[in-house]
Structures are given as structure tokens and as C-alpha cells.
Design a protein around this motif. Structure first.
Motif, mmCIF file in Angstrom:
data_model
loop_
_atom_site.group_PDB
_atom_site.id
_atom_site.type_symbol
_atom_site.label_atom_id
_atom_site.label_comp_id
_atom_site.label_asym_id
_atom_site.label_seq_id
_atom_site.Cartn_x
_atom_site.Cartn_y
_atom_site.Cartn_z
ATOM 1 N N ASP A 111 0.808 -1.222 0.000
ATOM 2 C CA ASP A 111 0.000 0.000 0.000
ATOM 3 C C ASP A 111 0.839 1.268 0.000
ATOM 4 N N LEU A 112 2.125 1.133 0.242
ATOM 5 C CA LEU A 112 2.986 2.312 0.267
ATOM 6 C C LEU A 112 3.371 2.726 -1.146
ATOM 7 N N SER A 113 3.713 3.988 -1.298
ATOM 8 C CA SER A 113 4.233 4.444 -2.585
ATOM 9 C C SER A 113 5.611 3.815 -2.784
ATOM 10 N N PRO A 114 6.103 3.759 -4.012
ATOM 11 C CA PRO A 114 7.416 3.151 -4.238
ATOM 12 C C PRO A 114 8.535 3.801 -3.420
ATOM 13 N N ARG A 115 8.541 5.104 -3.303
ATOM 14 C CA ARG A 115 9.582 5.790 -2.533
ATOM 15 C C ARG A 115 9.442 5.504 -1.035
ATOM 16 N N GLN A 116 8.201 5.509 -0.528
ATOM 17 C CA GLN A 116 7.992 5.191 0.884
ATOM 18 C C GLN A 116 8.453 3.772 1.169
ATOM 19 N N ARG A 117 8.075 2.863 0.296
ATOM 20 C CA ARG A 117 8.443 1.458 0.478
ATOM 21 C C ARG A 117 9.958 1.292 0.434
ATOM 22 N N ALA A 118 10.601 1.944 -0.530
ATOM 23 C CA ALA A 118 12.057 1.854 -0.623
ATOM 24 C C ALA A 118 12.710 2.400 0.648
ATOM 25 N N CYS A 119 12.221 3.512 1.154
ATOM 26 C CA CYS A 119 12.787 4.099 2.378
ATOM 27 C C CYS A 119 12.601 3.168 3.570
ATOM 28 N N VAL A 120 11.410 2.599 3.715
ATOM 29 C CA VAL A 120 11.133 1.698 4.837
ATOM 30 C C VAL A 120 12.001 0.446 4.745
ATOM 31 N N VAL A 121 12.116 -0.133 3.556
ATOM 32 C CA VAL A 121 12.924 -1.349 3.388
ATOM 33 C C VAL A 121 14.398 -1.041 3.644
ATOM 34 N N LEU A 122 14.886 0.063 3.103
ATOM 35 C CA LEU A 122 16.294 0.403 3.309
ATOM 36 C C LEU A 122 16.585 0.712 4.778
ATOM 37 N N LEU A 137 19.070 6.800 -2.608
ATOM 38 C CA LEU A 137 17.950 7.229 -3.446
ATOM 39 C C LEU A 137 18.219 8.532 -4.186
ATOM 40 N N GLY A 138 19.314 9.188 -3.853
ATOM 41 C CA GLY A 138 19.647 10.434 -4.529
ATOM 42 C C GLY A 138 18.708 11.576 -4.178
ATOM 43 N N CYS A 139 18.340 11.672 -2.897
ATOM 44 C CA CYS A 139 17.455 12.756 -2.464
ATOM 45 C C CYS A 139 17.968 13.302 -1.140
ATOM 46 N N SER A 140 17.298 14.298 -0.601
ATOM 47 C CA SER A 140 17.741 14.915 0.649
ATOM 48 C C SER A 140 17.312 14.072 1.850
ATOM 49 N N GLU A 141 17.974 14.304 2.976
ATOM 50 C CA GLU A 141 17.625 13.593 4.204
ATOM 51 C C GLU A 141 16.212 13.961 4.657
ATOM 52 N N GLY A 142 15.819 15.209 4.443
ATOM 53 C CA GLY A 142 14.464 15.632 4.805
ATOM 54 C C GLY A 142 13.408 14.875 4.021
ATOM 55 N N THR A 143 13.684 14.621 2.743
ATOM 56 C CA THR A 143 12.755 13.847 1.917
ATOM 57 C C THR A 143 12.647 12.423 2.439
ATOM 58 N N VAL A 144 13.791 11.846 2.810
ATOM 59 C CA VAL A 144 13.780 10.482 3.362
ATOM 60 C C VAL A 144 12.981 10.449 4.658
ATOM 61 N N LYS A 145 13.201 11.420 5.535
ATOM 62 C CA LYS A 145 12.471 11.462 6.803
ATOM 63 C C LYS A 145 10.969 11.572 6.558
ATOM 64 N N ARG A 146 10.583 12.360 5.575
ATOM 65 C CA ARG A 146 9.167 12.517 5.258
ATOM 66 C C ARG A 146 8.580 11.208 4.735
ATOM 67 N N HIS A 147 9.309 10.542 3.821
ATOM 68 C CA HIS A 147 8.829 9.259 3.303
ATOM 69 C C HIS A 147 8.744 8.216 4.421
ATOM 70 N N LEU A 148 9.724 8.204 5.314
ATOM 71 C CA LEU A 148 9.690 7.265 6.438
ATOM 72 C C LEU A 148 8.507 7.564 7.359
ATOM 73 N N SER A 149 8.289 8.830 7.657
ATOM 74 C CA SER A 149 7.187 9.213 8.536
ATOM 75 C C SER A 149 5.841 8.825 7.918
ATOM 76 N N ASP A 150 5.648 9.179 6.656
ATOM 77 C CA ASP A 150 4.387 8.845 5.984
ATOM 78 C C ASP A 150 4.216 7.337 5.850
ATOM 79 N N GLY A 151 5.289 6.656 5.490
ATOM 80 C CA GLY A 151 5.224 5.207 5.324
ATOM 81 C C GLY A 151 4.915 4.495 6.621
ATOM 82 N N LEU A 152 5.574 4.910 7.714
ATOM 83 C CA LEU A 152 5.313 4.285 9.011
ATOM 84 C C LEU A 152 3.903 4.585 9.502
ATOM 85 N N ALA A 153 3.413 5.780 9.221
ATOM 86 C CA ALA A 153 2.046 6.107 9.617
ATOM 87 C C ALA A 153 1.049 5.211 8.883
ATOM 88 N N ARG A 154 1.275 5.009 7.578
ATOM 89 C CA ARG A 154 0.377 4.133 6.807
ATOM 90 C C ARG A 154 0.492 2.691 7.270
#
Length: 168
Positions: A111-122, A137-154
Motif C-alpha cells: 500500500d505504500l508508494s514506491p519511494r515510501q516502500r524503498a525508504c522503509v525497506v532500506l 535514493l539520490g534525495c535529501s535527508e528531509g525527503t527520506v524522513k518525510r517518506h519514512l514518517s508517511d510510510g510508518l504512519a500508513r
């Protein structure tokens, strides 16, 4: 030429199951996971300038698997935006309900987006720090934190968990 064959054999025999587990966590399907691993191995070993350092080879293969997974989702998203132009109806496959925890987690990850899933798995499977995930992933740490937060919430909503036990 024998050097790359030896390195390939050692990597597949020693780390092949771990690579398949990693790919399975990303995509959620055994067959797709095997395909992702095969594609990753092919991408790394087709160059024939392979070193004997198995840790570096495994890291290259894991990166190739991650890139392939993200590329597939980009193409899938594009396809979903264009498939309404076809005149045929979609055929959906039925899925059987499973009661074990692993199946519930796989479904929740799906159910996670591909980026959220990649962040959670990594983060939780590969045990990478936020900086390592951002680099992978070639992105900022803030973006990773946001994907992790959203992914964990879902995930916590889907699995009826609280985030108290989750690592930041």
C-alpha cells in the motif's frame, strides 16, 4: 574471464538468498523478486570489469535492484495514466487471504508508494541510516524522513500498530 565467473558464483551462492529477500521486500512478490535479482546481476556482470570484492559487488547489485524496482513503478504509473485509452477491460487477479504476519506485512508494504516502500525497506531491512538512504535514493535527508514518517504512519494504520516501538 574466469575471474568474473568465480565472483558471480560466490555472490550468487553466498548472498543470493539475501538478495532475493531484499527484492521481495521491495516488490512483494516472489517471481518479481527473482526477476529483479536476475536483472540486477545482469546489469552488474555484463560489463566484465568485475572486481573480486564481494561486498562491493553485492552493493552494486542491491543498487541495481532498487533502481529497477523504482523504474518499474514509474513505467507502471505512466501505463495507468494511459491505459484508459484502450478498449479492453482490465482483468483483476483474485488474491487469497492469508493470516500469518509476514503476509500481512507484505500487503501493508504494497500500500505504500514506491519511494515510501524503498525508504522503509532500506531503513528497517538494510538498517541504513537516514543519510545512507538519502545517498542511495539520490534525495535529501528531509525527503527520506518525510517518506519514512508517511510510510510508518500508513503501516501502523494498516497493521493496527502504534509508532511507539518504531525506530526514527
Amino acid at each position: 574471464m574466469a575471474d568474473w565467473r568465480h565472483a558471480f558464483t560466490e555472490l550468487v551462492d553466498g548472498r543470493g538468498p539475501a538478495l532475493v529477500r531484499y527484492a521481495r521486500l521491495l516488490c512483494g512478490d516472489d517471481a518479481r523478486a527473482a526477476d529483479l535479482v536476475q536483472d540486477g546481476l545482469l546489469q552488474v556482470f555484463r560489463r566484465l570489469r568485475v572486481t573480486g570484492d564481494l561486498e562491493k559487488l553485492e552493493a552494486y547489485v542491491r543498487r541495481a535492484i532498487l533502481n529497477r524496482y523504482l523504474d518499474e513503478h514509474r513505467r507502471e504509473r505512466l501505463w495507468r495514466s494511459k491505459r484508459h485509452l484502450l478498449a479492453t477491460a482490465d482483468i483483476t487477479a483474485s488474491t487469497a487471504d492469508a493470516s500469518d504476519t509476514a503476509e500481512l506485512v507484505r500487503k501493508a508494504l504494497a500500500d505504500l508508494s514506491p519511494r515510501q516502500r524503498a525508504c522503509v525497506v532500506l531503513r528497517y531491512y538494510e538498517d541504513l541510516p537516514v543519510a545512507g538512504i538519502a545517498d542511495a535514493l539520490g534525495c535529501s535527508e528531509g525527503t527520506v524522513k518525510r517518506h519514512l514518517s508517511d510510510g510508518l504512519a500508513r503501516l501502523s494504520t494498516r497493521l493496527d500498530l502504534t509508532q511507539e516501538g518504531a525506530r526514527p
